[in-house]
Design an enzyme around this catalytic site. Structure first.
Site, PDB file in Angstrom:
ATOM      1  N   ASN A  44      -0.888  11.492   4.534  1.00  0.00           N
ATOM      2  CA  ASN A  44      -1.344  11.260   5.431  1.00  0.00           C
ATOM      3  C   ASN A  44      -2.392  11.186   5.959  1.00  0.00           C
ATOM      4  O   ASN A  44      -2.828  11.561   6.962  1.00  0.00           O
ATOM      5  CB  ASN A  44      -0.096  11.920   6.561  1.00  0.00           C
ATOM      6  N   LYS A  90       1.724  -2.054   8.914  1.00  0.00           N
ATOM      7  CA  LYS A  90       2.379  -1.649   8.717  1.00  0.00           C
ATOM      8  C   LYS A  90       3.731  -2.323   9.274  1.00  0.00           C
ATOM      9  O   LYS A  90       3.263  -2.333  11.217  1.00  0.00           O
ATOM     10  CB  LYS A  90       2.295  -0.135   9.695  1.00  0.00           C
ATOM     11  N   ASP A 120       3.340  15.685  11.009  1.00  0.00           N
ATOM     12  CA  ASP A 120       3.830  15.879   9.526  1.00  0.00           C
ATOM     13  C   ASP A 120       1.945  15.534   8.524  1.00  0.00           C
ATOM     14  O   ASP A 120       2.484  14.424   7.931  1.00  0.00           O
ATOM     15  CB  ASP A 120       4.310  14.309   9.362  1.00  0.00           C
ATOM     16  N   LEU A 149       0.609  -1.132   0.093  1.00  0.00           N
ATOM     17  CA  LEU A 149       0.025   0.108   0.066  1.00  0.00           C
ATOM     18  C   LEU A 149       1.288   1.434  -0.386  1.00  0.00           C
ATOM     19  O   LEU A 149       0.435   2.432  -0.572  1.00  0.00           O
ATOM     20  CB  LEU A 149      -0.262  -0.049   1.318  1.00  0.00           C
ATOM     21  N   SER A 195       6.646   6.917   7.099  1.00  0.00           N
ATOM     22  CA  SER A 195       7.919   7.928   7.541  1.00  0.00           C
ATOM     23  C   SER A 195       9.222   6.860   7.879  1.00  0.00           C
ATOM     24  O   SER A 195      10.388   6.621   7.893  1.00  0.00           O
ATOM     25  CB  SER A 195       7.605   8.683   8.669  1.00  0.00           C
ATOM     26  N   PHE A 196       8.377   5.170   8.732  1.00  0.00           N
ATOM     27  CA  PHE A 196       9.231   4.277   8.698  1.00  0.00           C
ATOM     28  C   PHE A 196       9.047   3.807   8.612  1.00  0.00           C
ATOM     29  O   PHE A 196       8.743   2.532   9.346  1.00  0.00           O
ATOM     30  CB  PHE A 196      10.587   4.518   9.985  1.00  0.00           C
ATOM     31  N   LYS A 250       0.026  15.884   5.708  1.00  0.00           N
ATOM     32  CA  LYS A 250      -0.138  16.372   4.490  1.00  0.00           C
ATOM     33  C   LYS A 250      -0.580  15.408   3.612  1.00  0.00           C
ATOM     34  O   LYS A 250      -1.701  15.121   4.710  1.00  0.00           O
ATOM     35  CB  LYS A 250       1.721  16.240   4.520  1.00  0.00           C
TER      36      LYS A 250
END
Ligand code: ADE
Length: 313
Positions: A163, A63, A158, A40, A44-45, A160
């Protein structure tokens, strides 16, 4: 927690997509009882993979953050904080829900609800710019989500397009709290590290003076500007120029062709959010400042929170 899963039909999963999802799994990590459907995205990490739980058919966005790829203790702390944000701020209508989180020897894993509507970046790319009225709806849902995080003393840092995910009905869900910070008191400026996505960075992050919740209101201003004009308000041919513009340049809505027909209230809203001084920025007094701005006139916030307002797209 199986009630979270979406049992809607999964998007077409080809052998190739499943193979790509498998190869994105860090070595030594397994998700027993789950079928990997496709990749998907990259957060960020880490990597986010669409999986189907075989027994229930439920879909999840998993994730996975490989410990080998985590360069520092800081990043481990970030993941712990992301899990804490999801646990403490959720469940909430505008924040992605977390069904489970666990660690293996090689990875940290978050099992998130799957949101089939894609992200806001893709929505804008496929539908084009939003009208002021359309933006009002989405921004209102985002504002309530941010307000909830701030109420739990988290700064998102973060925010944006990428997100902001959309559920099956087109409602907003904020995701990816890998860069979130914790403040002691709302509006506190206790966080000093530089993080987040360049074009959304508030001036006080760049100058390293310490920052708090107002950085999310700045990012909301950048987001609003992009939704309605298609471009970020500050640019430059390299990072130094971009940062100089963020710190010094005034936005010029009067001569921006995309802003020609805008209601002065919309301009005031954006100017208010993109105020360089965080102490004077719209939102510096808390989420209620933003909610009360006339840009949101006519919104029934109770109905919005119950997700009874119809997404305009
Ligand atoms: N991409 C990243 N997280 C996601 C999620 N929860 N649902 C769908 N796509 C995603």
């Amino acid at each position: 927690d199986c009630c979270l899963g979406t049992s809607a039909t999964a998007p077409a999963s080809s052998g190739a997509a499943a193979a790509a999802a498998s190869s994105a799994m860090p070595a030594g990590v397994a998700l027993p009882g789950c079928e990997l459907l496709r990749l998907l995205g990259e957060g960020s990490f880490g990597t986010v993979i669409l999986v189907r739980e075989r027994q229930t058919g439920n879909l999840y966005a998993v994730k996975i953050m490989s410990k080998a790829q985590l360069a520092s203790e800081d990043q481990l702390a970030n993941i712990a904080l992301e899990r804490q944000v999801l646990r403490e701020a959720g469940p909430h209508p505008f924040i992605v829900e977390c069904a489970a989180g666990f660690q293996t020897e090689n990875a940290v894993v978050l099992v998130l609800e799957y949101l089939p509507g894609g992200d806001f970046y893709d929505l804008l790319r496929s539908k084009g710019l939003l009208s002021e009225e359309q933006a009002q709806f989405y921004l209102a849902e985002v504002v309530v989500g941010i307000g909830e995080l701030h109420a739990h003393k988290f700064v998102l840092r973060d925010l944006k397009l990428e997100n902001i995910l959309l559920d099956a009905d087109g409602h907003v869900r904020l995701t990816d709290f890998g860069l979130a910070g914790k403040v002691n008191t709302v509006g506190d400026t206790s966080i000093t590290d530089l993080s987040g996505t360049a074009i959304y960075q508030a001036p006080e992050i760049l100058s390293g003076k310490g920052h708090g919740t107002p950085v999310d209101w700045w990012a909301l201003g950048i987001l609003a500007f992009i939704m309605m004009t298609g471009k970020p308000p500050f640019g430059g041919s390299d990072r130094a120029e971009l940062y100089a513009a963020i710190e010094k340049a005034e936005i010029d809505l009067e001569s921006n062709p995309k802003a020609q027909g805008w209601d002065p209230i919309t301009k005031d809203f954006i100017q208010g959010l993109l105020t360089k001084n965080p102490a004077k920025r719209l939102g510096s007094g808390g989420v209620q400042d933003v909610i009360s701005h006339p840009f949101f006139r006519g919104i029934d916030w109770e109905a919005l929170l119950r997700m009874e307002l119809e997404p305009p797209i």
